[in-house]
Design an enzyme around this catalytic site. Structure first.
Site: not given
Ligand code: GLP
Length: 261
Positions: A68, A137, A139, A144
């Site tokens: 992304d 959440d 995702h 989302e």
């Molecule tokens: C982010 C990314 C995801 C990631 C998730 C968790 O916003 N877009 O690809 O897996 O949220 O992030 P983190 O590993 O920092 O908790």
């Protein structure tokens, strides 16, 4: 789905690095799907450590695709996912920028950015191993809650919760972009092996909803239940809410050595 309850985030990183190295060793031009966020960072550091120690595989033919990208950041912004993945992993592994792909957030091309990224993934022959994290959440990538389970790469609007979660990278929540380009859940499902990394107590509820709850767009990560080859590596704090935790551990302890992931 294989759920591996481990003790520490370091153990998650070591096993995840093993999985990625095995993919690269078995196919020199492997296509790696890379997640950003904090969770995969210890894995990426482990890969870099092994590479610098001379014990890693050759990355000469490896191609990478990120999940992304934020929309609206100036090109080269240090928190863009393109810059992040180069800094945290691919530069240190010697993978040149032209073999690291991400959705293109340039304003002029936004209407076609999703379909161009899908075409690039297809031309590459698809992703061999896709590293994933999970949002608090539920995702996946930036899909989302409410995202179509069959979705393809497209523009999405972040929830307030995700923008608050990611504010730590930007200084304040106002500085976190509202819009993103993200692989869809249907895109992610086409990768041949999904490797979900989950660490920290803040992810326990999301993990349990994803793997033990119903298949629902309200928990996008529950789409993993549809994939034939998913490995979940999680530390002790992230597995605290799993009802079948003891069983998953029993299965892992009895795993035949020849089986691999
Ligand atoms: C982010 C990314 C995801 C990631 C998730 C968790 O916003 N877009 O690809 O897996 O949220 O992030 P983190 O590993 O920092 O908790």
């Amino acid at each position: 789905m294989e759920i591996v309850p481990l003790e520490t985030a370091e153990q998650v990183a070591v096993l995840a690095a093993d999985v990625l190295e095995t993919a690269v060793r078995s196919r020199g031009d492997a296509v790696l799907g890379l997640a950003t966020g904090s969770t995969p960072l210890p894995t990426y550091r482990e890969l870099v450590r092994r590479h610098e120690a001379g014990s890693g595989p050759s990355y000469d033919g490896v191609r990478c695709f990120t999940l992304d990208e934020y929309i609206g950041l100036p090109a080269g912004h240090p928190e863009s996912y393109r810059a992040t993945i180069a800094r945290e992993l691919t530069d240190a592994l010697g993978i040149p920028a032209e073999r690291v792909h991400g959705p293109d957030p340039a304003p002029d091309g936004l209407p076609t950015a999703g379909e161009r990224y899908e075409a690039a993934l297809e031309r590459a022959g698809g992703v061999d191993v896709q590293v994933l994290g999970i949002g608090s959440d539920g995702h996946l990538a930036f899909n989302e809650p409410g995202s179509s389970l069959g979705s393809r790469t497209r523009i999405k609007t972040l929830t307030e919760e995700t923008r608050r979660d990611n504010a730590r990278f930007f200084g304040s929540v106002e500085d976190v972009p509202r819009h993103v380009l993200t692989q869809g859940l249907g895109t992610i499902l086409r990768a041949r092996h999904l490797l979900l990394l989950v660490t920290g107590p803040g992810k326990a509820a999301a993990l349990s909803a994803a793997v033990e709850g119903p298949l629902t767009a309200s928990c996008p990560a529950s789409v993993l239940q549809l994939h034939p080859h998913v490995t979940v590596l999680a530390d002790a704090s992230a597995t605290g809410a799993l009802e079948r935790r003891a069983h998953y551990r029993e299965v892992y302890d009895a795993k035949p050595a020849w089986q691999g992931f």
